[in-house]
Motif scaffolding. Sequence first.
Motif, PDB file in Angstrom:
ATOM      1  N   GLY A   1     -46.949 -51.628   0.335  1.00  0.00           N
ATOM      2  CA  GLY A   1     -47.663 -52.648   1.036  1.00  0.00           C
ATOM      3  C   GLY A   1     -49.116 -52.204   1.475  1.00  0.00           C
ATOM      4  O   GLY A   1     -49.621 -52.682   2.240  1.00  0.00           O
ATOM      5  N   CYS A   2     -49.184 -50.879   1.829  1.00  0.00           N
ATOM      6  CA  CYS A   2     -50.363 -50.253   2.270  1.00  0.00           C
ATOM      7  C   CYS A   2     -51.696 -50.373   1.542  1.00  0.00           C
ATOM      8  O   CYS A   2     -51.466 -50.141   0.304  1.00  0.00           O
ATOM      9  N   THR A   3     -52.679 -50.711   1.974  1.00  0.00           N
ATOM     10  CA  THR A   3     -53.890 -51.018   1.391  1.00  0.00           C
ATOM     11  C   THR A   3     -55.067 -50.467   2.324  1.00  0.00           C
ATOM     12  O   THR A   3     -55.416 -50.929   3.180  1.00  0.00           O
ATOM     13  N   VAL A   4     -55.624 -49.238   1.819  1.00  0.00           N
ATOM     14  CA  VAL A   4     -56.752 -48.604   2.274  1.00  0.00           C
ATOM     15  C   VAL A   4     -57.979 -49.133   2.131  1.00  0.00           C
ATOM     16  O   VAL A   4     -58.202 -50.214   1.237  1.00  0.00           O
ATOM     17  N   GLY A   5     -58.990 -48.767   2.904  1.00  0.00           N
ATOM     18  CA  GLY A   5     -60.336 -49.204   3.024  1.00  0.00           C
ATOM     19  C   GLY A   5     -60.592 -50.607   3.767  1.00  0.00           C
ATOM     20  O   GLY A   5     -59.630 -50.880   4.209  1.00  0.00           O
ATOM     21  N   PRO A   6     -61.976 -50.780   4.047  1.00  0.00           N
ATOM     22  CA  PRO A   6     -62.116 -51.872   4.794  1.00  0.00           C
ATOM     23  C   PRO A   6     -61.877 -53.109   4.264  1.00  0.00           C
ATOM     24  O   PRO A   6     -62.173 -53.424   2.797  1.00  0.00           O
ATOM     25  N   ASP A   7     -61.280 -54.101   4.899  1.00  0.00           N
ATOM     26  CA  ASP A   7     -61.057 -55.655   4.349  1.00  0.00           C
ATOM     27  C   ASP A   7     -62.667 -56.174   4.540  1.00  0.00           C
ATOM     28  O   ASP A   7     -63.366 -56.235   5.581  1.00  0.00           O
ATOM     29  N   PHE A   8     -62.856 -57.162   3.520  1.00  0.00           N
ATOM     30  CA  PHE A   8     -64.250 -57.777   3.556  1.00  0.00           C
ATOM     31  C   PHE A   8     -64.386 -58.975   4.595  1.00  0.00           C
ATOM     32  O   PHE A   8     -63.416 -59.611   4.762  1.00  0.00           O
ATOM     33  N   GLN A   9     -65.536 -58.753   5.358  1.00  0.00           N
ATOM     34  CA  GLN A   9     -65.686 -59.781   6.496  1.00  0.00           C
ATOM     35  C   GLN A   9     -66.909 -60.553   6.102  1.00  0.00           C
ATOM     36  O   GLN A   9     -68.103 -59.946   5.718  1.00  0.00           O
ATOM     37  N   ARG A  10     -66.793 -61.921   6.013  1.00  0.00           N
ATOM     38  CA  ARG A  10     -68.065 -62.781   5.710  1.00  0.00           C
ATOM     39  C   ARG A  10     -69.081 -62.585   6.673  1.00  0.00           C
ATOM     40  O   ARG A  10     -68.818 -62.409   7.903  1.00  0.00           O
ATOM     41  N   PRO A  11     -70.338 -62.172   6.361  1.00  0.00           N
ATOM     42  CA  PRO A  11     -71.243 -62.016   7.156  1.00  0.00           C
ATOM     43  C   PRO A  11     -71.498 -63.210   8.313  1.00  0.00           C
ATOM     44  O   PRO A  11     -71.279 -64.332   7.825  1.00  0.00           O
ATOM     45  N   ALA A  12     -71.898 -63.050   9.311  1.00  0.00           N
ATOM     46  CA  ALA A  12     -72.013 -64.181  10.187  1.00  0.00           C
ATOM     47  C   ALA A  12     -73.121 -65.029   9.925  1.00  0.00           C
ATOM     48  O   ALA A  12     -74.002 -64.640   9.292  1.00  0.00           O
ATOM     49  N   THR A  13     -72.903 -66.296  10.242  1.00  0.00           N
ATOM     50  CA  THR A  13     -74.011 -67.275   9.943  1.00  0.00           C
ATOM     51  C   THR A  13     -75.247 -67.154  10.708  1.00  0.00           C
ATOM     52  O   THR A  13     -75.224 -67.392  12.104  1.00  0.00           O
ATOM     53  N   PRO A  14     -76.302 -67.331   9.900  1.00  0.00           N
ATOM     54  CA  PRO A  14     -77.720 -67.364  10.924  1.00  0.00           C
ATOM     55  C   PRO A  14     -77.507 -68.748  11.846  1.00  0.00           C
ATOM     56  O   PRO A  14     -76.958 -69.659  11.522  1.00  0.00           O
TER      57      PRO A  14
END
Length: 478
Positions: free
Chosen positions: A15-28
Amino acid sequence: MRLALLILASATLAGCTVGPDFQRPATPTPENYRGATERQEPVAGTPQATLGIGPQARWWQAFGSPELDALVDRAMLHNQTLAASDATLAAAAHDARAIAGKRLPQIDASARVEQQQANLATFGFSSSSLGLAGNPDFHLYSVGGGISYDLDLFGGVRRQVEQARAQAEAQQRRTEAAHLTVAGQVVNQVLSIAAIRAQISTAEMLLQEDQRNLDLTQKRKQAGEGTLVEVLNAQSQYVADQGDIPQFYQQLEEARHLLAVLVGVSPSELGVTEFDLSKLVLTPGIPVTLPSELVHKRPDILQAEANLHAATAEIGIATARMYPDISLGATLSQAGPAISDLVTNSFRGYDLFAGLTAPIFHGGTLKAQRAAAVSRAQAAAATYQQTVLEAFQQVADLLSALQHDAQSVATQAQSVAVAQHSLQLSRRSFQVGNSGILQVLDSERLYQRASSNLVLARSRQYLNVARLYVATAGGWTR
């Protein structure tokens, strides 16, 4: 029991998944595209932008031309660039499914028929000692199968699936942008055709004015009140203006040919394209998407976001390569010298296995690959931000153009009215002998320039309205 415990422990770690999880860029957060200090005085009776949800999906219908709508529909169905983009999108979806299949157990079957000759001398025997005439021949039949499964302890395969799906989404956004672009190009070509036809109409009208001047000078010369020089000056103006018209027709034919390519047919199959600029509608209110919603609507921004997602997943892929991996599997085989042996237990064999691979020393390759993935993700993030800024700039430019085009059309219309009045007075003064033909020709040149500028201003206004629709419209969906 040991194998079962190993499988259980490995499944727990899976169940371990390395690396950063994607975060949607903040809305302007800006509420407007243009600065508060910019000139924003509206021109009465002209199209005005209205911030809101933006244009409808079939935004080109706002121009009120069924013929234009039909051409866009033909382009959506038959444009070859769009056909290639659709096929590329289908390939990307298949690639994503192919990579997702790696997360499931891999099962294979095999069957084999062999004819062999045993080399008895290899084992220290001779054929004569065994009472054989030579090395014996025999047949061997075998069937079997195997199953293997990568436990994906640190989520490398899961990140590959995530990356493939993000890449497929990026291709989907690219395809949506292609459809939107082609629709905009069709509309632009239609507006260009209408504008060129308006220029031709204006040039032919001015040619009629030239003919009136020529007739007037000839009558004055015949009456003994004019000179041959006046006739030649008027004739020279007529011939010069007449020479401009073939170039307009050349531009018109080139515009039609390009429109045919966009629609996906040859020029001979395009049909009639007699669009009239005055019959196309400019709605008083043009819906424009809010800045906060534009980033969730424009295909190029969504494509940049999907590219950032794929680049983020690549970091996890590179990170997982730096950790151990375990694969489990089993094989079952049945082999014998006769086909009937394939169902006999005594000729059956199997094995169960668990394999471990762990990187020990790779000369810094794995760390460098991860660092490169991080840098590519940073580049994708910067590209996303740049795409958003350029989109805002484009909309701001077109909003400014919307206002300035309206002012330009109003000014040019006044200029045409003044120049036309001046031409009428100059011609009347020439008729009564108070001025020469050169004054008439100068007034006509001013009228010609003002009329041409008015056509260009109106054409530019229509084109910029179409570009504003494209700049704030969403992707095409069938």
